[in-house]
Design a protein around this motif. Structure first.
Motif, PDB file in Angstrom:
ATOM      1  N   ALA A 142      13.258   0.210  -5.245  1.00 27.54           N
ATOM      2  CA  ALA A 142      13.934  -0.631  -4.252  1.00 27.54           C
ATOM      3  C   ALA A 142      12.923  -1.244  -3.290  1.00 27.54           C
ATOM      4  O   ALA A 142      13.039  -2.428  -2.908  1.00 27.54           O
ATOM      5  N   SER A 143      11.921  -0.474  -2.904  1.00 27.05           N
ATOM      6  CA  SER A 143      10.878  -0.995  -2.021  1.00 27.05           C
ATOM      7  C   SER A 143      10.085  -2.092  -2.716  1.00 27.05           C
ATOM      8  O   SER A 143       9.675  -3.082  -2.085  1.00 27.05           O
ATOM      9  N   LEU A 144       9.867  -1.937  -4.019  1.00 27.50           N
ATOM     10  CA  LEU A 144       9.144  -2.956  -4.776  1.00 27.50           C
ATOM     11  C   LEU A 144       9.930  -4.263  -4.823  1.00 27.50           C
ATOM     12  O   LEU A 144       9.352  -5.351  -4.698  1.00 27.50           O
ATOM     13  N   VAL A 145      11.248  -4.152  -5.016  1.00 29.98           N
ATOM     14  CA  VAL A 145      12.096  -5.363  -4.987  1.00 29.98           C
ATOM     15  C   VAL A 145      12.026  -6.020  -3.607  1.00 29.98           C
ATOM     16  O   VAL A 145      11.941  -7.245  -3.485  1.00 29.98           O
ATOM     17  N   ARG A 146      12.068  -5.173  -2.562  1.00 30.10           N
ATOM     18  CA  ARG A 146      11.951  -5.709  -1.191  1.00 30.10           C
ATOM     19  C   ARG A 146      10.619  -6.421  -0.990  1.00 30.10           C
ATOM     20  O   ARG A 146      10.556  -7.485  -0.381  1.00 30.10           O
ATOM     21  N   GLY A 189      12.911  11.987  -8.776  1.00 30.67           N
ATOM     22  CA  GLY A 189      13.655  10.822  -9.262  1.00 30.67           C
ATOM     23  C   GLY A 189      14.156   9.942  -8.133  1.00 30.67           C
ATOM     24  O   GLY A 189      14.111   8.698  -8.220  1.00 30.67           O
ATOM     25  N   CYS A 190      14.622  10.570  -7.062  1.00 28.31           N
ATOM     26  CA  CYS A 190      15.090   9.787  -5.905  1.00 28.31           C
ATOM     27  C   CYS A 190      13.939   9.011  -5.268  1.00 28.31           C
ATOM     28  O   CYS A 190      14.103   7.859  -4.848  1.00 28.31           O
ATOM     29  N   MET A 191      12.761   9.622  -5.214  1.00 31.95           N
ATOM     30  CA  MET A 191      11.588   8.916  -4.676  1.00 31.95           C
ATOM     31  C   MET A 191      11.221   7.719  -5.554  1.00 31.95           C
ATOM     32  O   MET A 191      10.868   6.646  -5.051  1.00 31.95           O
ATOM     33  N   ALA A 192      11.308   7.904  -6.869  1.00 32.15           N
ATOM     34  CA  ALA A 192      11.003   6.797  -7.777  1.00 32.15           C
ATOM     35  C   ALA A 192      11.997   5.648  -7.586  1.00 32.15           C
ATOM     36  O   ALA A 192      11.607   4.467  -7.558  1.00 32.15           O
ATOM     37  N   LEU A 193      13.295   5.977  -7.459  1.00 37.01           N
ATOM     38  CA  LEU A 193      14.303   4.936  -7.236  1.00 37.01           C
ATOM     39  C   LEU A 193      14.066   4.225  -5.906  1.00 37.01           C
ATOM     40  O   LEU A 193      14.192   2.993  -5.811  1.00 37.01           O
ATOM     41  N   PHE A 194      13.759   4.996  -4.866  1.00 36.48           N
ATOM     42  CA  PHE A 194      13.470   4.388  -3.564  1.00 36.48           C
ATOM     43  C   PHE A 194      12.258   3.467  -3.652  1.00 36.48           C
ATOM     44  O   PHE A 194      12.214   2.396  -3.038  1.00 36.48           O
ATOM     45  N   ASN A 195      11.269   3.877  -4.432  1.00 35.26           N
ATOM     46  CA  ASN A 195      10.084   3.038  -4.575  1.00 35.26           C
ATOM     47  C   ASN A 195      10.384   1.761  -5.336  1.00 35.26           C
ATOM     48  O   ASN A 195       9.819   0.700  -5.054  1.00 35.26           O
ATOM     49  N   ILE A 249       8.695  -0.049   7.932  1.00 32.36           N
ATOM     50  CA  ILE A 249       7.599   0.870   7.614  1.00 32.36           C
ATOM     51  C   ILE A 249       7.912   2.262   8.170  1.00 32.36           C
ATOM     52  O   ILE A 249       7.678   3.283   7.511  1.00 32.36           O
ATOM     53  N   PHE A 250       8.465   2.298   9.377  1.00 31.68           N
ATOM     54  CA  PHE A 250       8.823   3.568  10.017  1.00 31.68           C
ATOM     55  C   PHE A 250       9.847   4.339   9.187  1.00 31.68           C
ATOM     56  O   PHE A 250       9.686   5.534   8.915  1.00 31.68           O
ATOM     57  N   LEU A 251      10.909   3.646   8.737  1.00 28.14           N
ATOM     58  CA  LEU A 251      11.935   4.314   7.935  1.00 28.14           C
ATOM     59  C   LEU A 251      11.384   4.768   6.588  1.00 28.14           C
ATOM     60  O   LEU A 251      11.747   5.834   6.081  1.00 28.14           O
ATOM     61  N   ALA A 252      10.490   3.950   5.994  1.00 26.32           N
ATOM     62  CA  ALA A 252       9.894   4.336   4.717  1.00 26.32           C
ATOM     63  C   ALA A 252       9.062   5.607   4.871  1.00 26.32           C
ATOM     64  O   ALA A 252       9.108   6.513   4.015  1.00 26.32           O
ATOM     65  N   GLN A 266       0.826  -1.200   0.000  1.00 25.09           N
ATOM     66  CA  GLN A 266       0.000   0.000   0.000  1.00 25.09           C
ATOM     67  C   GLN A 266       0.868   1.261   0.000  1.00 25.09           C
ATOM     68  O   GLN A 266       0.574   2.234  -0.702  1.00 25.09           O
ATOM     69  N   LEU A 267       1.956   1.261   0.784  1.00 28.24           N
ATOM     70  CA  LEU A 267       2.861   2.414   0.799  1.00 28.24           C
ATOM     71  C   LEU A 267       3.517   2.623  -0.566  1.00 28.24           C
ATOM     72  O   LEU A 267       3.719   3.769  -1.000  1.00 28.24           O
ATOM     73  N   ILE A 268       3.863   1.534  -1.226  1.00 31.98           N
ATOM     74  CA  ILE A 268       4.468   1.642  -2.562  1.00 31.98           C
ATOM     75  C   ILE A 268       3.484   2.291  -3.533  1.00 31.98           C
ATOM     76  O   ILE A 268       3.840   3.188  -4.314  1.00 31.98           O
ATOM     77  N   GLN A 269       2.234   1.857  -3.494  1.00 31.83           N
ATOM     78  CA  GLN A 269       1.232   2.467  -4.367  1.00 31.83           C
ATOM     79  C   GLN A 269       1.028   3.944  -4.027  1.00 31.83           C
ATOM     80  O   GLN A 269       0.898   4.786  -4.932  1.00 31.83           O
TER      81      GLN A 269
END
Length: 445
Positions: free
Chosen positions: A74-78, A66-72, A90-93, A29-32
């Motif tokens: 990485a979150s998707l891979v996780r 762009g940094c947010m997209a890259l972080f997302n 979740i807290f760090l995200a 949900q956070l990724i979306q």
């Protein structure tokens, strides 16, 4: 047949699975939500810089996007890894999201930017997902960011002009921010709440399962104690009945002899049941153990079962080519009897037993032509009290047989046959029941 049996998942593992499943869904949900933020920021930058003609530091703001997209990504891979998600992740995200929002607001007017109220969305999400300590830290960080933005930010030539109504870009920004907050809170908080409710329901089911298994343990202790107490009187009755058969006055009466023989048969059956109870509780009496062969054991087992049960048709197919010595006792017999009894209850007119040797394993397959297992029972494989008989305490026969099979290093599995009816397969390693220098492998007495 009333149940199926196979190793069940411990309650503690199910609880961890429920938490892991909810954590993964919440991370998704956070990724979306972050993808929506990325697209929303791009549209807002375009509308403000090009449509409204307000100068913005495009390079810096697009770099943040762009940094947010890259972080997302990485979150998707996780998320795709499937590993359990902890609160700290979740807290760090959420901290990353707060930092990105703060950086964008710093570059575009600070608290004079109407989208400053998006902090409330981050706080609402943290309240749903995090424990109190983490949640209040997010509140503290978001509040500190607002205070800092009040003093430090790059100016944005956006007049508040609230009196102009729709004609004011600031008012339009406030309306867009409000609707965005409202829609995202409704959609994502509802989804997150649904995930949490499903997790709580699973945890409640795990707790219920643990309570049922605790009841089974207590019942097993009582049954074990009763079995110990019954052992001595049953042995005494067996001796007395043997003496009666040798008394001349009784030996001359064929009717009494027949009744005494029947009483001896029933006493032996009671002793077999007692031995099965003790073994399922982790003990064994070791009574009536005898040296035999696999084929003789199966032939005797089938003969005894036929003699004490009524059934229209019983098909016995022994396909064992290479017989081997073994030590058999009433516990092994009772394990198969439980399966046969369940098959007869489901299909009184026809039951079949197939025995064959697969390499170093003995496989016994019991089939019937009954209604088969219901989907609910198949979905709860290996759990007690899963029965199609509809009576209290049902479903324990195969559950206890499964425990005996486990003790012998084997397994007991069940399935519905495509042509109708059910099938239960008992598999035992021959090494665990084989005769080795006069001593049974792992099931000796």
């Amino acid at each position: 047949m009333n149940s199926s049996a196979s190793p069940s998942i411990p309650p503690s593992s199910k609880a961890r699975f429920a938490n892991a499943s909810a954590g993964l869904k919440n991370l998704h949900q956070l990724i979306q939500l972050r993808w929506i933020a990325v697209v929303g920021q791009l549209l807002t930058i375009e509308a403000t810089h090009y449509s409204l003609g307000m100068p913005l530091p495009l390079q810096e703001m697009l770099t943040i996007v762009g940094c947010m997209a890259l972080f997302n990504l990485a979150s998707l891979v996780r998320w795709r890894s499937g590993r359990s998600v902890h609160d700290v992740e979740i807290f760090l995200a959420l901290l990353v999201d707060v930092a990105a929002l703060t950086a964008q607001l710093y570059l575009s007017g600070g608290i004079s930017n109407p989208f400053v109220f998006l902090y409330l969305l981050q706080i609402a999400v943290s309240a749903m997902l995090l424990r109190a300590g983490y949640m209040w830290f997010i509140v503290l960080v978001a509040s500190s960011c607002v205070v800092l933005l009040a003093q430090h930010s790059q100016p944005l030539p956006l007049a508040t002009n609230l009196h102009e109504g729709w004609a004011s870009p600031y008012v339009l920004g406030l309306l867009v921010c409000f609707m965005l907050n409202a829609i995202l809170v409704v959609v994502f908080i509802t989804r997150i709440s649904h995930n949490l409710r499903r997790r709580d329901a699973r945890l409640a089911a795990v707790r219920q399962r643990a309570a049922e298994e605790e009841h089974i343990v207590r019942m097993g202790l009582l049954a074990s104690g009763a079995a110990h107490e019954l052992g001595t009187p049953l042995a005494t009755m067996a001796v007395i009945l043997g003496d009666w058969r040798r008394i001349p006055a009784l030996a001359a009466d064929p009717v009494l002899q027949e009744e005494i023989a029947e009483m001896q048969t029933q006493v032996q059956r009671c002793k077999a049941i007692v031995s099965g109870i003790l073994l399922s509780a982790g003990e064994t009496r070791g009574e009536d153990s005898s040296q035999t062969t696999v084929c003789k054991f199966l032939d005797t087992l089938v003969s005894d079962w036929r003699a004490t049960r009524s059934i229209d048709t019983f098909v016995y197919d022994n396909r064992i080519q290479n017989d081997s010595p073994m030590v058999a006792d009433t516990t092994l017999q009772q394990m198969v009897f439980n399966v046969l009894d369940n098959a007869r209850d489901a299909s009184p007119d026809w039951v079949a037993l197939l025995a064959q040797r697969d390499d170093d394993a003995l496989r016994i397959v019991v089939t019937d032509r009954g209604p088969g297992f219901s989907p609910e029972v198949l979905a709860q494989i290996g759990t007690p009290y899963q029965s199609t008989k509809g009576r209290p305490g049902g479903g324990l026969g195969l559950f206890l047989s499964m425990n005996v099979a486990r003790t012998l290093g084997g397994s007991l599995v069940a399935r519905n046959r495509p042509e109708g009816g059910a099938e239960v397969t008992i598999t035992m390693a021959l090494a665990n029941i084989a005769l080795q220098d006069g001593i049974q492998g792992t099931h000796g007495h």
